[in-house]
Design an enzyme around this catalytic site. Structure first.
Site: not given
Ligand SMILES: Cc1cc2nc3c(=O)[nH]c(=O)nc-3n(C[C@H](O)[C@H](O)[C@H](O)COP(=O)(O)OP(=O)(O)OC[C@H]3O[C@@H](n4cnc5c(N)ncnc54)[C@H](O)[C@@H]3O)c2cc1C
Length: 405
Positions: A170, A317-318
């Site tokens: 991407e 993310a989904q």
């Molecule tokens: C460039 C890129 C493109 C992607 N494209 C896709 C896609 O097209 N479709 C898809 O389904 N998935 C995609 N993904 C994967 C997806 O983004 C992740 O699976 C998703 O973000 C996970 O969600 P989460 O809620 O577990 O954590 P995250 O969304 O990563 O959120 C974690 C949160 O915790 C906070 N945090 C972290 N550490 C600390 C701490 N120590 N103290 C306080 N706060 C903290 C962060 O600031 C963040 O706000 C992509 C990932 C990347 C990097």
């Protein structure tokens, strides 16, 4: 339980959607809800590669938390989680300590460099707003320096991306759009710029159908991207990278190496005392940690194994958003002493963008799509999430409406 304290760690896809659902479904006197996050904004991780390439400004990607959570209902704490102590039911933050009755861990992922020398010191990663913004500025800085140095350095114009998975592909797609703009801005001949993707597997985008992979590679190659597959990145130096292919070491001069080939769950989880498997918590079917009834784990910090294949479901993310419905319902059931529900994982469709106007994907009943149809689908997915998060207001503010280009 006397007005239980629910603490949610991380305002990413999983944590934030859980918070929003709980703020809607719990009565004010029923529980105190605290959300902890490093920043006072949520960012769309799935758009970060666009911010890093410079095709989308990072302000489009970040969403102030005050715009989507009710600050009079949710106690928002902007701080960094340092450790989790489930035996003592507390979370240590940089500036304070929180006690909880129910904990939701949604701290997301962090890059994994697998001990490859020099990667941590010299490579860029795309994992939050700051890292994406730094990479965008670094690219522009190198282009601006090129004509301002006596000795022209090709390393300034060679961009190497380690990893041909989802993020790596991407990102090169966005670069294919962005580099011509940078060349025009800095008077650089486009043929001098190289964008090289290095992937260890025989093909990029492992997991996608060969027909779609071929389409993606053809599309990107026709826009100047070079792929080196079956090659392992061995070392990242300040001005070059070394990779191994067919038992031979090769070196490419570059001042921009972007590492996209490895992610792991936030390290805090592994050191939390919760039972982990591959750094993640292998959750029970109700999304609770195996050893603590009052700890739920969501998103990239949670591991769910597909019993048919023995492999884990990919962290996306989904999936984090789907899990948030069950986690919110189960947190509510837990404090009301009701029965908890099981999360039913399923393989979801995936669409990978190849820049602003091309994409590939598998949707609905394994239907393959590519080109403009996939591009439209990707934007619909993005817009649908914004709508779920903050309704029409947020969709109008941040949505992607350039559907056909
Ligand atoms: C460039 C890129 C493109 C992607 N494209 C896709 C896609 O097209 N479709 C898809 O389904 N998935 C995609 N993904 C994967 C997806 O983004 C992740 O699976 C998703 O973000 C996970 O969600 P989460 O809620 O577990 O954590 P995250 O969304 O990563 O959120 C974690 C949160 O915790 C906070 N945090 C972290 N550490 C600390 C701490 N120590 N103290 C306080 N706060 C903290 C962060 O600031 C963040 O706000 C992509 C990932 C990347 C990097």
């Amino acid at each position: 339980m006397n007005k239980p304290h629910i603490v949610i760690l991380g305002a990413g896809y999983g944590g934030l959607m859980t918070t929003i659902k709980l703020q809607k479904s719990l009565g004010t006197n029923e529980a105190k809800i605290t959300l902890v996050n490093k920043n006072d904004y949520h960012y769309q991780t799935t758009w970060l590669h666009e911010n890093a390439a410079g095709t989308l400004h990072h302000d489009r990607t970040r969403i102030p938390l005050r715009d989507i959570i009710k600050m009079n209902r949710v106690n928002f704490v902007q701080d960094t989680v340092v450790s989790i102590k489930p035996e003592e039911k507390l979370v240590k933050l940089e500036t304070t300590t929180l006690n909880y009755d129910v904990l939701v861990v949604g701290l997301g992922f962090e890059p994994a460099t697998f001990g490859i020398p020099g990667l941590e010191e010299h490579a860029f990663t795309i994992d939050n707003i700051d890292s994406a913004r730094m990479l965008r500025q670094h690219l522009a800085y190198n282009f601006s320096l090129y004509h301002n140095e006596k000795e022209k350095k090709s390393a300034r114009l060679n961009i190497v991306i380690g990893g041909g998975g989802f993020t790596g592909v991407e990102f090169v797609g966005e670069l294919a759009n962005r580099i011509p703009e940078l060349c025009e801005e800095y008077d650089i001949e486009k043929s001098l710029v190289r964008i090289i993707n290095i992937e260890g597997s025989p093909t990029v985008l492992p997991g996608f159908e060969p027909q779609l992979v071929e389409y993606a590679m053809n599309s990107l190659e026709s826009r100047g991207i070079e792929f080196i597959t079956g090659a392992m990145l061995k070392e990242c130096k300040p001005k070059s990278i070394v990779y191994e292919k067919d038992n031979k070491l090769e070196e490419i001069p570059t001042m921009t190496t972007v590492w996209t080939a490895g992610v792991r769950a936030n390290e805090i989880v592994e050191h939390s005392g919760l039972e982990t498997n591959r750094g993640k918590v292998e959750v029970r079917d109700d999304m609770r940690a195996p050893d603590y009834d009052d700890v739920f784990v969501i998103g990239d910090c949670a591991l769910i194994i597909d019993s048919n294949t023995g492999r884990s479901y990919p962290p996306t993310a989904q999936t984090a958003v789907r899990q948030s419905s069950i986690v919110a319902r189960n947190v509510k059931a837990f404090i009301r002493d009701e029965k908890l529900e099981a999360f039913k994982p399923k393989k979801l469709g995936t669409v990978a963008s190849l820049g602003n106007n091309d994409a590939i994907g598998v949707v609905f009943n394994n239907q393959k799509i590519f080109g403009w149809k996939a591009t439209v689908m990707k934007k619909i997915i993005d817009n649908r999430y914004l709508f779920k998060l903050g309704g029409f207001g947020l969709l109008l503010k941040k949505g992607k409406f350039n559907i056909f280009y």
